[in-house]
Scaffold this motif. Structure first.
Motif, PDB file in Angstrom:
ATOM      1  N   GLY A  64       0.639  -1.249   0.032  1.00 44.52           N
ATOM      2  CA  GLY A  64      -0.056  -0.082  -0.016  1.00 44.52           C
ATOM      3  C   GLY A  64       0.903   1.292  -0.169  1.00 44.52           C
ATOM      4  O   GLY A  64       0.313   2.629   0.052  1.00 44.52           O
ATOM      5  N   ILE A  65       2.130   1.021  -0.322  1.00 43.77           N
ATOM      6  CA  ILE A  65       3.024   2.318  -0.129  1.00 43.77           C
ATOM      7  C   ILE A  65       3.008   3.061  -1.685  1.00 43.77           C
ATOM      8  O   ILE A  65       3.000   4.343  -1.521  1.00 43.77           O
ATOM      9  N   LEU A  66       2.929   2.295  -2.710  1.00 45.46           N
ATOM     10  CA  LEU A  66       2.825   2.955  -4.186  1.00 45.46           C
ATOM     11  C   LEU A  66       1.601   2.430  -4.866  1.00 45.46           C
ATOM     12  O   LEU A  66       1.262   1.444  -4.558  1.00 45.46           O
ATOM     13  N   ALA A  67       1.176   3.444  -5.780  1.00 42.48           N
ATOM     14  CA  ALA A  67       0.127   2.763  -6.627  1.00 42.48           C
ATOM     15  C   ALA A  67       0.797   2.735  -7.899  1.00 42.48           C
ATOM     16  O   ALA A  67       1.463   3.514  -8.421  1.00 42.48           O
ATOM     17  N   ASP A  68       0.571   1.509  -8.707  1.00 43.42           N
ATOM     18  CA  ASP A  68       1.288   1.286  -9.845  1.00 43.42           C
ATOM     19  C   ASP A  68       0.748   2.057 -11.079  1.00 43.42           C
ATOM     20  O   ASP A  68      -0.440   1.779 -11.372  1.00 43.42           O
ATOM     21  N   THR A 119       2.051   7.609   1.326  1.00 39.99           N
ATOM     22  CA  THR A 119       1.338   7.015   2.648  1.00 39.99           C
ATOM     23  C   THR A 119       2.571   6.697   3.824  1.00 39.99           C
ATOM     24  O   THR A 119       1.920   6.783   4.939  1.00 39.99           O
ATOM     25  N   GLN A 120       3.638   6.260   3.460  1.00 44.14           N
ATOM     26  CA  GLN A 120       4.667   5.754   4.375  1.00 44.14           C
ATOM     27  C   GLN A 120       6.059   6.375   4.257  1.00 44.14           C
ATOM     28  O   GLN A 120       7.054   5.881   5.068  1.00 44.14           O
ATOM     29  N   LYS A 133      -6.531  16.488  -8.242  1.00 45.58           N
ATOM     30  CA  LYS A 133      -7.701  15.997  -7.179  1.00 45.58           C
ATOM     31  C   LYS A 133      -8.809  15.288  -7.840  1.00 45.58           C
ATOM     32  O   LYS A 133      -9.083  14.193  -7.043  1.00 45.58           O
ATOM     33  N   LYS A 134      -8.808  15.316  -9.167  1.00 43.48           N
ATOM     34  CA  LYS A 134     -10.013  14.494  -9.900  1.00 43.48           C
ATOM     35  C   LYS A 134      -9.757  13.028  -9.774  1.00 43.48           C
ATOM     36  O   LYS A 134     -10.199  12.124  -9.799  1.00 43.48           O
ATOM     37  N   ILE A 135      -8.229  12.784  -9.719  1.00 36.65           N
ATOM     38  CA  ILE A 135      -7.883  11.120  -9.791  1.00 36.65           C
ATOM     39  C   ILE A 135      -7.145  10.612  -8.527  1.00 36.65           C
ATOM     40  O   ILE A 135      -6.690   9.608  -8.337  1.00 36.65           O
ATOM     41  N   TYR A 136      -7.447  11.647  -7.764  1.00 37.28           N
ATOM     42  CA  TYR A 136      -6.844  11.401  -6.060  1.00 37.28           C
ATOM     43  C   TYR A 136      -7.671  10.266  -5.531  1.00 37.28           C
ATOM     44  O   TYR A 136      -9.050  10.052  -5.477  1.00 37.28           O
ATOM     45  N   ALA A 137      -7.124   9.186  -5.064  1.00 39.12           N
ATOM     46  CA  ALA A 137      -7.449   7.881  -4.294  1.00 39.12           C
ATOM     47  C   ALA A 137      -7.904   8.320  -2.986  1.00 39.12           C
ATOM     48  O   ALA A 137      -6.976   8.125  -2.095  1.00 39.12           O
ATOM     49  N   ARG A 181      -7.060   5.906  -0.019  1.00 36.48           N
ATOM     50  CA  ARG A 181      -5.507   5.614   0.355  1.00 36.48           C
ATOM     51  C   ARG A 181      -5.075   6.646   1.433  1.00 36.48           C
ATOM     52  O   ARG A 181      -4.270   6.341   2.031  1.00 36.48           O
ATOM     53  N   ASN A 182      -5.854   7.749   1.405  1.00 40.68           N
ATOM     54  CA  ASN A 182      -5.634   8.844   2.451  1.00 40.68           C
ATOM     55  C   ASN A 182      -3.965   9.271   2.423  1.00 40.68           C
ATOM     56  O   ASN A 182      -3.431   9.530   3.302  1.00 40.68           O
TER      57      ASN A 182
END
Length: 337
Positions: A221-225, A297-298, A321-325, A328-329
């Motif tokens: 959960g550290i990175l989004a691919d 995140t970390q 902002k439109k593609i912010y997940a 994941r916070n």
């Protein structure tokens, strides 16, 4: 003598050795023709000599016959004199003569150390040349011995004469040569003509290697691919032609996002992350962008240590902002350039 001891060990047969029945052949001979140095500043150097010629053909014949060639730093003249030679220079000249790819020196420490006593793991030809010019005298370098200083100069000669790599490793550590040659981290200092590091745009053929670096972090959960979406935004950092890190850069008007920032586990804490970040800053300035941002995140402490500041997400570019997940916070950090 040391040469005799080496020949003795190579000729020994140990019951638990896989080489017991291999009958190792050891050869030596008058491969080096030398001449006297002569008189220097009024002092006759007598039987101190310098190399005139190395019989590389004779050495190749021995190697072709699967013999280990042991050469002492001695040279012979056509009239029968024997001269002492510098062992550092002898090794470099032999390597040049036989067109070796690598030259390995044993030194008194774990490679070349800087003025703080810290290992310099890699040196290019130009950096080594500047280091030698800066030192001038080994007394000016508290962590480099006189012998190691001469080895450094001979290493420079070898690189300048087409030896691809020169390794300087600790003579006092068992297995240092195996660690230097067969592990990614190595155990000493390596000299090359050009830097082993290279940062370049990623290509389609790099996708699997990039994923190998990113996937473990994605699972945590550290990175989004994002590599599957747009490889053209990715850059990779290479070490000795191996990809060891990656980053993706996305421009949002006057901001540049640093995404998928990752260094391979084996190469962390060796300064590659800072080098990759400096590359990102350089790319931003080339685009006339004065601010970077990251979502993490970390890894916030590492970015804070590198002058990023926690910023309210309301200042995030609207397009981002439109593609912010939201699930994941991720925290939003920025850095002014």
């Amino acid at each position: 003598t040391l040469k005799t001891k080496i020949e003795s060990v190579l000729s020994s047969g140990f019951l638990d050795s896989p080489l017991l029945k291999n009958n190792i052949k050891v050869s030596s001979g008058n491969f080096i023709t030398a001449r006297p140095i002569g008189v220097i500043d009024g002092t006759d150097m007598e039987f101190t000599g310098q190399i005139r010629k190395i019989d590389s053909e004779a050495i190749f014949n021995k190697l072709t016959n699967k013999e280990i060639v042991v050469i002492s730093p001695l040279g012979y003249s056509p009239i029968g004199d024997v001269f002492n030679l510098s062992y550092e220079q002898t090794a470099a000249h032999i390597a040049q003569s036989v067109k070796a790819e690598k030259l390995i020196y044993y030194v008194n420490s774990s490679g070349i150390l800087n003025i703080h006593g810290e290992l310099i793991p890699e040196l290019t030809f130009n950096k080594a040349k500047r280091l030698i010019e800066h030192i001038e005298n080994p007394k000016n370098a508290p962590f480099i011995s006189y012998n190691d200083f001469n080895i450094l100069k001979s290493s420079l000669y070898a690189i300048n004469n087409k030896i691809e790599k020169v390794h300087l490793i600790n003579r006092n550590i068992d297995g240092s040569i195996i660690e230097e040659i067969f592990t990614d981290k190595g155990s000493g200092t390596i000299l090359t003509e050009y830097s082993l590091e290279n940062i370049r745009s990623a290509r389609e053929v790099d996708i699997n290697q990039i994923r190998n670096i990113i996937s473990p972090l994605e699972k945590k959960g550290i990175l989004a691919d994002r590599v599957h979406k747009d490889i053209s935004s990715f850059y990779v950092i290479e070490h000795d032609h191996n990809i060891i890190g990656t980053v993706a850069l996305y421009q949002y008007s006057n901001l540049l996002e640093v995404a998928c920032f990752a260094i391979h586990d084996k190469y962390q804490n060796l300064g590659y992350g800072k080098k990759l970040l400096k590359f990102c800053e350089k790319k931003a300035l080339e685009l006339n962008i004065k601010e970077l941002f990251i979502l993490t995140t970390q890894s916030e402490h590492w970015f804070i240590e590198n002058n990023f500041k926690l910023t309210d997400k309301k200042f995030m570019p609207n397009a981002r902002k439109k593609i912010y997940a939201a699930e994941r916070n991720s925290k939003y950090f920025t850095k002014g350039l």
